[in-house]
Design a protein around this motif. Sequence first.
Motif, PDB file in Angstrom:
ATOM      1  N   ALA A 127     -21.125  16.985 -17.157  1.00  0.00           N
ATOM      2  CA  ALA A 127     -22.681  18.608 -17.084  1.00  0.00           C
ATOM      3  C   ALA A 127     -21.898  18.441 -16.002  1.00  0.00           C
ATOM      4  O   ALA A 127     -22.148  20.171 -15.317  1.00  0.00           O
ATOM      5  CB  ALA A 127     -23.830  18.437 -17.417  1.00  0.00           C
ATOM      6  N   ARG A 128     -21.698  17.496 -15.169  1.00  0.00           N
ATOM      7  CA  ARG A 128     -21.443  17.912 -13.711  1.00  0.00           C
ATOM      8  C   ARG A 128     -20.084  18.040 -13.339  1.00  0.00           C
ATOM      9  O   ARG A 128     -19.259  18.729 -11.827  1.00  0.00           O
ATOM     10  CB  ARG A 128     -21.964  16.706 -12.593  1.00  0.00           C
ATOM     11  CG  ARG A 128     -23.361  16.703 -12.747  1.00  0.00           C
ATOM     12  CD  ARG A 128     -24.110  15.716 -12.043  1.00  0.00           C
ATOM     13  NE  ARG A 128     -23.441  15.279 -10.616  1.00  0.00           N
ATOM     14  CZ  ARG A 128     -23.266  14.617  -9.629  1.00  0.00           C
ATOM     15  NH1 ARG A 128     -23.945  13.042  -9.986  1.00  0.00           N
ATOM     16  NH2 ARG A 128     -23.238  14.459  -8.988  1.00  0.00           N
ATOM     17  N   GLY A 129     -18.934  17.775 -14.329  1.00  0.00           N
ATOM     18  CA  GLY A 129     -17.663  18.050 -13.775  1.00  0.00           C
ATOM     19  C   GLY A 129     -17.443  17.218 -13.650  1.00  0.00           C
ATOM     20  O   GLY A 129     -15.829  17.137 -13.471  1.00  0.00           O
ATOM     21  N   ILE A 130     -17.447  15.992 -13.377  1.00  0.00           N
ATOM     22  CA  ILE A 130     -17.222  14.952 -13.375  1.00  0.00           C
ATOM     23  C   ILE A 130     -15.961  14.419 -14.251  1.00  0.00           C
ATOM     24  O   ILE A 130     -16.237  14.070 -15.940  1.00  0.00           O
ATOM     25  CB  ILE A 130     -17.152  13.304 -12.882  1.00  0.00           C
ATOM     26  CG1 ILE A 130     -18.422  14.201 -11.782  1.00  0.00           C
ATOM     27  CG2 ILE A 130     -16.882  12.489 -12.906  1.00  0.00           C
ATOM     28  CD1 ILE A 130     -19.572  12.943 -11.303  1.00  0.00           C
ATOM     29  N   VAL A 131     -14.400  14.038 -14.669  1.00  0.00           N
ATOM     30  CA  VAL A 131     -13.232  13.782 -15.451  1.00  0.00           C
ATOM     31  C   VAL A 131     -13.518  11.619 -15.776  1.00  0.00           C
ATOM     32  O   VAL A 131     -13.718  11.073 -14.713  1.00  0.00           O
ATOM     33  CB  VAL A 131     -12.041  13.836 -14.939  1.00  0.00           C
ATOM     34  CG1 VAL A 131     -11.158  12.930 -15.949  1.00  0.00           C
ATOM     35  CG2 VAL A 131     -11.951  15.580 -14.708  1.00  0.00           C
ATOM     36  N   MET A 132     -13.484  11.966 -16.742  1.00  0.00           N
ATOM     37  CA  MET A 132     -13.483  10.026 -17.226  1.00  0.00           C
ATOM     38  C   MET A 132     -12.749   9.835 -17.957  1.00  0.00           C
ATOM     39  O   MET A 132     -12.472  10.960 -19.146  1.00  0.00           O
ATOM     40  CB  MET A 132     -15.141  10.351 -18.248  1.00  0.00           C
ATOM     41  CG  MET A 132     -17.112  10.517 -17.427  1.00  0.00           C
ATOM     42  SD  MET A 132     -17.638  10.573 -18.707  1.00  0.00           S
ATOM     43  CE  MET A 132     -17.513  12.074 -19.226  1.00  0.00           C
ATOM     44  N   VAL A 133     -12.307   8.397 -18.296  1.00  0.00           N
ATOM     45  CA  VAL A 133     -11.028   7.851 -18.828  1.00  0.00           C
ATOM     46  C   VAL A 133     -11.975   6.624 -18.775  1.00  0.00           C
ATOM     47  O   VAL A 133     -12.281   5.708 -18.585  1.00  0.00           O
ATOM     48  CB  VAL A 133      -9.878   8.049 -17.496  1.00  0.00           C
ATOM     49  CG1 VAL A 133      -8.873   7.162 -18.657  1.00  0.00           C
ATOM     50  CG2 VAL A 133      -9.654   8.878 -17.065  1.00  0.00           C
ATOM     51  N   THR A 134     -11.443   6.659 -20.358  1.00  0.00           N
ATOM     52  CA  THR A 134     -12.051   4.661 -21.258  1.00  0.00           C
ATOM     53  C   THR A 134     -11.181   4.275 -21.527  1.00  0.00           C
ATOM     54  O   THR A 134      -9.891   4.821 -21.268  1.00  0.00           O
ATOM     55  CB  THR A 134     -13.130   5.558 -22.564  1.00  0.00           C
ATOM     56  OG1 THR A 134     -11.909   6.032 -23.717  1.00  0.00           O
ATOM     57  CG2 THR A 134     -13.705   6.217 -22.526  1.00  0.00           C
TER      58      THR A 134
END
Length: 548
Positions: free
Chosen positions: A352-359
């Motif tokens: 929601a805050r525009g932070i990119v996630m990589v798993t």
Amino acid sequence: MKKDFTPEKELLFLALGGSGEIGMNVNLYGCDGKWLMVDLGMTFSGGEYPGVDLVFADLDFIEERSKDLVGIVLTHAHEDHIGAVPYFAADLGVPLYATPFTADLVMRKLEEAGLSRTVELNVVASTDPFSLGPFDISYVPLAHSIAEGNALLVETPYGRVFHTGDWKLDEDPIVGEPTTEEELTELGDEGILALVCDSTNVFNPAASGSEGAVYQGLMEEVKRQAGKRVLVTTFASNVARLHTLGEVAKATGRQLCVAGRSLDRIIDVAQDNGYLEDLPPLVDFDTAMGLPRGEVLILATGGQGEPRAALARVADGSHPIELTAGDVVLFSSRQIPGNEIAIGRVQNQLAARGIVMVTDRQSAIHVSGHPGRPELEALYGWLRPEVLVPVHGEVRHMQEQARLGLASGIPHAVAQVNGDVVRLAPGAPGKVAEVRAGRLVLDGDIIAPADGEGIVMRRRIAAEGALVVILSPDGNVAIESFGLPLEEDMTDFAAEAKADVLEAIRKLRGKARAGADDVAEAARLAARRAARRWSGKNPQVKVVMLEG
């Protein structure tokens, strides 16, 4: 075997925790009148027990036989193998045995609990064998996602057991030197009666992968995020991963910042025991936030969605570490079953805050610490046990490993669950008895039965709500509701429930032998029926009779 379960001239195995579930590992071996405990772990409730975080195996069976317990040997320092030590070791009254890294973490737990002088903790060099009653024990180093992962070789008059603990095969483990294929084959040549083996990843058709390969994956991912603030969350206990991240920070010109008390503790213990000596100097939160965004790499706890961990606080903006749109969070850990909702909650806050996630599903930034099918098959071939006893898994995992072992040529496989007493020797291996193997919970400051009235009632209230019916000596009735979906209808509901209670009592009092208990029960049933009509719920009802 005697009716009191005293081991006779035989070798027994009994799991009190960790068989039929992943976590809470407590295993017992019985031989010549004595018992040996391997690991003393805990698990987390995952919301199954409202208001409870920690869950333990019920040790009543061995507590009643503590005079015959010769010691507790710990395979490694994960919480599901050592987490219950501060709560039960003093009552069991026997010495603990662990290798240096594990012993250091355990001692800190004992010190926090004020038990460092009460519980005897013996530090064992990994190559030193030791004896406890009829058991001769040796540590056998194996790779795992923590420093000093070990199997145990347990020698008895009736045969040798290879107890794997948690393990994997890794040609480039980064930290530690696992026992080689040649050494394991030599153990097999000398004869292994039983292999008691981790089942966690039995459905994985591929090998778990090397810790060394994660270095390349993390390096590529961090390089890709040039100019961005990068946070990596991983299991705090994975010392090899911490070493890797330190190397990645140095190679990419980033300063390293650590957020989370468990990370601080692991780094401290690791460095005290000769690990992480090349970890670059750490910077504090203020310094990290003052650096250009592309010059900091943050390590944080909370990859499993723990609400009080650093990542959750970063996600909701309540931590000194700040991430903004375009910054990146790398999940260098696997999603533990049962944590999906908690992890999703944190990830949604970040998104929601525009932070990119990589798993690990998108990039090669994590490998498991448990063996896939090829690794299991390799170990079977090296050790060539006569009997396979799957542990450390849900029933489906253990049944599948039993099938895999038999298909791989192991003569016998014993599928057991917590509470099953298994005779390994002499004679044909198999289940010979069953004992109670329940659960306990840490509820506030009290250790209580997981199926006790307090927890059962709390669960019912959480699901159905509660009513309190107050009966006054003058005949008045008051109704209080908790957790029923009747906000706008509460006044009307209370009036109708009150009328129903008064009518039920009026009818009852016409009976000559009606007493206080009869009145209370009539009131309870009437109030509950009214609640069901109005809400569709069956609340717990408490009747309070005021004295006049």
